[in-house]
Design an enzyme around this catalytic site. Structure first.
Site, PDB file in Angstrom:
ATOM      1  N   ASP A 249       0.855  -1.185   0.000  1.00 49.59           N
ATOM      2  CA  ASP A 249       0.000   0.000   0.000  1.00 49.59           C
ATOM      3  C   ASP A 249       0.889   1.232   0.000  1.00 49.59           C
ATOM      4  O   ASP A 249       2.102   1.140   0.186  1.00 49.59           O
ATOM      5  CB  ASP A 249      -1.008  -0.013   1.153  1.00 49.59           C
ATOM      6  CG  ASP A 249      -0.398   0.254   2.521  1.00 49.59           C
ATOM      7  OD1 ASP A 249       0.811  -0.024   2.704  1.00 49.59           O
ATOM      8  OD2 ASP A 249      -1.125   0.715   3.413  1.00 49.59           O
TER       9      ASP A 249
ATOM     10  N   TYR B 201       2.971   4.754   0.713  1.00 47.04           N
ATOM     11  CA  TYR B 201       3.615   5.361   1.875  1.00 47.04           C
ATOM     12  C   TYR B 201       2.584   6.217   2.605  1.00 47.04           C
ATOM     13  O   TYR B 201       1.778   6.910   1.977  1.00 47.04           O
ATOM     14  CB  TYR B 201       4.790   6.234   1.440  1.00 47.04           C
ATOM     15  CG  TYR B 201       5.939   5.487   0.808  1.00 47.04           C
ATOM     16  CD1 TYR B 201       6.641   4.509   1.509  1.00 47.04           C
ATOM     17  CD2 TYR B 201       6.353   5.786  -0.489  1.00 47.04           C
ATOM     18  CE1 TYR B 201       7.712   3.842   0.934  1.00 47.04           C
ATOM     19  CE2 TYR B 201       7.427   5.125  -1.074  1.00 47.04           C
ATOM     20  CZ  TYR B 201       8.100   4.157  -0.356  1.00 47.04           C
ATOM     21  OH  TYR B 201       9.159   3.499  -0.932  1.00 47.04           O
TER      22      TYR B 201
ATOM     23  N   PHE C 109       6.726   2.133  -4.203  1.00 43.62           N
ATOM     24  CA  PHE C 109       8.114   2.371  -3.767  1.00 43.62           C
ATOM     25  C   PHE C 109       8.651   3.761  -4.121  1.00 43.62           C
ATOM     26  O   PHE C 109       9.723   4.138  -3.664  1.00 43.62           O
ATOM     27  CB  PHE C 109       9.067   1.292  -4.308  1.00 43.62           C
ATOM     28  CG  PHE C 109       8.764  -0.080  -3.793  1.00 43.62           C
ATOM     29  CD1 PHE C 109       9.113  -0.438  -2.496  1.00 43.62           C
ATOM     30  CD2 PHE C 109       8.109  -1.019  -4.586  1.00 43.62           C
ATOM     31  CE1 PHE C 109       8.817  -1.708  -2.006  1.00 43.62           C
ATOM     32  CE2 PHE C 109       7.810  -2.289  -4.107  1.00 43.62           C
ATOM     33  CZ  PHE C 109       8.167  -2.638  -2.811  1.00 43.62           C
TER      34      PHE C 109
ATOM     35  N   HIS D 188      11.694  -8.893   0.906  1.00 43.41           N
ATOM     36  CA  HIS D 188      11.328  -7.485   0.735  1.00 43.41           C
ATOM     37  C   HIS D 188      12.547  -6.594   0.980  1.00 43.41           C
ATOM     38  O   HIS D 188      13.420  -6.934   1.786  1.00 43.41           O
ATOM     39  CB  HIS D 188      10.214  -7.144   1.734  1.00 43.41           C
ATOM     40  CG  HIS D 188       9.504  -5.869   1.439  1.00 43.41           C
ATOM     41  ND1 HIS D 188       9.988  -4.638   1.835  1.00 43.41           N
ATOM     42  CD2 HIS D 188       8.354  -5.632   0.765  1.00 43.41           C
ATOM     43  CE1 HIS D 188       9.141  -3.698   1.431  1.00 43.41           C
ATOM     44  NE2 HIS D 188       8.138  -4.276   0.783  1.00 43.41           N
TER      45      HIS D 188
END
Length: 222
Positions: free
Chosen positions: A62, A64, A75, A183
């Site tokens: 989701d 920031y 990202f 991740h």
């Protein structure tokens, strides 16, 4: 909605009951709370990378949730905004992988080259990560993955972390290529993200399939 081919691909979703309910929820959230990204950027990933243009999908969870960070691309943050730790680790791996030292935190240039920077959930309340999960966004973005999976032209799906990797079951077309690892978050980057070489693997696949590789950054060091 998008003013791209996505409108044709997603026409049944836009008419669906789940999407109408989602739209009502999102509108109310924006009216009464601080929600990111800005309303006009919710579908930024789809506007910048049309259905037929997708070469690579980088799946996030989701947006920031800090002020001024999210702008509709997974990202990515706008230039001038402090680089988030996950993006910092992505750039470290980019340097180790291809000796590209990237400074620009805005990944719009990736999107314009065919990298669909798609979050699974497209909105979030300020300072409340995952606050808009299970409201309908996952149905919408899972369908996007399914529609891309049906496409004849090969593409790369980059799946970082257990959540993104859980979407692998939808990528059944043998023409496509999956790059997966831990991740890039500081909590997990040393468990398999660093050293995974996602950028060179992606470009190698694109070249093998007669497509122009992604220019991940400007500064290549020897």
């Amino acid at each position: 909605m998008i003013n791209k081919k996505w409108d044709e691909i997603l026409k049944n979703d836009f008419k669906a009951d789940y999407f109408r309910k989602l739209g009502t929820f999102v509108k109310q959230e924006y009216e009464h709370k601080m929600v990111f990204p800005e309303y006009r950027y919710i579908f930024n990933a789809l506007r910048l990378t049309d259905y037929d243009e997708v070469k690579v999908v980088i799946l996030g969870q989701d947006p920031y949730h800090g002020y001024g960070e999210a702008h509709g691309l997974s990202f990515s943050v706008r230039e001038g905004v402090k680089r988030p730790p996950s993006l910092d680790n992505i750039f470290k791996e980019l340097y180790d992988d291809l000796h590209i030292r990237r400074e620009n935190n805005d990944l719009t240039d990736w999107a314009k080259q065919g990298v669909l920077l798609l979050n699974s959930v497209l909105t979030v309340e300020k300072d409340k990560p995952l606050s808009h999960k299970e409201k309908g966004w996952e149905i919408f973005t899972d369908n996007i993955i399914k529609y891309l999976n049906q496409r004849e032209e090969p593409m790369v799906f980059i799946l970082w972390g257990s959540y993104a990797r859980s979407k692998k079951v939808m990528i059944t077309n043998p023409k496509h290529y999956i790059v997966e690892s831990a991740h890039p978050s500081p909590l997990s980057a040393y468990r398999g993200f660093f050293g995974s070489k996602p950028f060179s693997k992606t470009n190698q696949f694109l070249i093998q399939n007669h497509m122009k590789p992604i220019q991940w950054g400007e500064h290549i060091e020897t």
